[in-house]
Scaffold this active site. Structure first.
Site, PDB file in Angstrom:
ATOM      1  CG  ASP A  54       2.018   7.446  -3.105  1.00  0.00           C
ATOM      2  OD1 ASP A  54       1.218   8.568  -2.315  1.00  0.00           O
ATOM      3  OD2 ASP A  54       1.737   8.918  -4.013  1.00  0.00           O
ATOM      4  CG  ASP A  55       2.871   3.579  -5.676  1.00  0.00           C
ATOM      5  OD1 ASP A  55       2.028   4.688  -5.986  1.00  0.00           O
ATOM      6  OD2 ASP A  55       4.147   4.450  -6.379  1.00  0.00           O
ATOM      7  CG  HIS A 103      -1.744   6.439  -6.034  1.00  0.00           C
ATOM      8  ND1 HIS A 103      -1.741   6.954  -5.785  1.00  0.00           N
ATOM      9  CD2 HIS A 103      -1.089   5.620  -5.921  1.00  0.00           C
ATOM     10  CE1 HIS A 103      -0.748   7.837  -6.652  1.00  0.00           C
ATOM     11  NE2 HIS A 103      -0.123   6.846  -6.561  1.00  0.00           N
ATOM     12  CG  HIS A 132       0.338   3.660 -10.073  1.00  0.00           C
ATOM     13  ND1 HIS A 132       1.607   4.483 -11.202  1.00  0.00           N
ATOM     14  CD2 HIS A 132       0.689   3.997  -8.859  1.00  0.00           C
ATOM     15  CE1 HIS A 132       2.051   5.318 -10.049  1.00  0.00           C
ATOM     16  NE2 HIS A 132       1.188   5.495  -8.849  1.00  0.00           N
ATOM     17  CG  HIS A 146       6.454   5.954  -3.479  1.00  0.00           C
ATOM     18  ND1 HIS A 146       7.855   7.402  -3.211  1.00  0.00           N
ATOM     19  CD2 HIS A 146       6.182   5.659  -4.646  1.00  0.00           C
ATOM     20  CE1 HIS A 146       7.183   8.343  -4.291  1.00  0.00           C
ATOM     21  NE2 HIS A 146       6.478   7.358  -5.179  1.00  0.00           N
TER      22      HIS A 146
END
Length: 256
Positions: free
Chosen positions: A74-75, A124, A128, A219
């Site tokens: 993620d991210d 995503h 965020h 991540h």
């Protein structure tokens, strides 16, 4: 029971309790306790995508028989993503990246490299934001659509899947997803690479719990994840696990 039905029932109970308290049939502290308890319940179910309370998410595949698992990140994309890609290529492993729209805009070359290397990419949200749990349905929908738009502009693809930041799924997020049509990809094994500084502890946690069908959360914006990933891949190879993309693990379409 659907959330709307449960919510109406609970609100009805709370209203009756408030009336009984007003006429001194029950103590006011009991009503306050009921309200706080329900708020705590909503917080718990809204921040745990694995519970499938508001909608169904693909968190793991308990029917997996071929020792396949999915590594997800993620991210990104960020500069550190390049190191993650190098390790994945070294072990000839395909993974899944849930990318933030604004990071795709800032790092288009890295985003396209992820795709070129054969990895999966999913939505995503665009920003965020830490206010994710407080966004309206429309604001949440715009986060999803804006991320889709930058995916299309930069990489020429439209993602068919979505991973909620912080694992938050509430009625507003559900409403947005009902409109956008994205499938939700969760996870069932969290590495805690974003909160635990010790690489040894993170690796130990994953190795002690991994099993066929798992979706593992990492991540790619965390530097220590590079070393953690290499140690994990060595273990997976030695124990005959087969890391695959989430669309392969769940037999779903990656893009629309």
């Amino acid at each position: 029971m659907k959330f709307e039905t449960l919510h109406r029932i609970v609100l009805g109970v709370l209203l009756i309790a408030a009336l009984l308290s007003a006429f001194h049939f029950i103590p006011g502290l009991l009503v306050i306790g009921l309200v706080l308890g329900y708020m705590g319940f909503l917080l718990f179910v809204s921040t745990n995508v694995q519970l499938n309370f508001f909608l169904r998410a693909f968190n793991n595949n308990p029917e997996e028989t071929e020792r396949r698992i999915a590594l997800t990140f993620d991210d990104g994309p960020v500069e550190n993503t390049l190191k993650i890609l190098e390790v994945l290529e070294k072990y000839k492993v395909e993974a899944s990246f849930f990318c933030i729209g604004k990071n795709v805009k800032e790092n288009p070359e890295i985003f396209n490299l992820i795709i070129k290397k054969g990895h999966f990419v999913g939505n995503h949200t665009y920003s965020h934001t830490r206010k994710m749990g407080f966004l309206s349905t429309n604001a949440m929908l715009q986060e999803i659509k804006k991320c889709d738009k930058i995916f299309k502009k930069v990489g020429g693809i439209t993602p068919g899947t979505f991973r909620p930041p912080f694992g938050i799924i509430n009625p507003q997020v559900r409403g947005a997803l009902e409109i956008s049509g994205h499938k939700v990809i969760g996870w069932n094994l969290r590495s805690y690479d974003a909160v635990i500084n010790s690489e040894e502890l993170v690796v130990k946690r994953v190795l002690e719990n991994v099993k066929p069908g798992d979706v593992i959360l990492f991540h790619d914006n965390k530097e220590n994840t590079v070393e953690i990933l290499e140690q994990l891949l060595l273990f997976l190879r030695a124990n005959h696990f087969d890391p695959v993309r989430v669309d392969e693990l769940f037999n779903i379409d990656a893009y629309t």
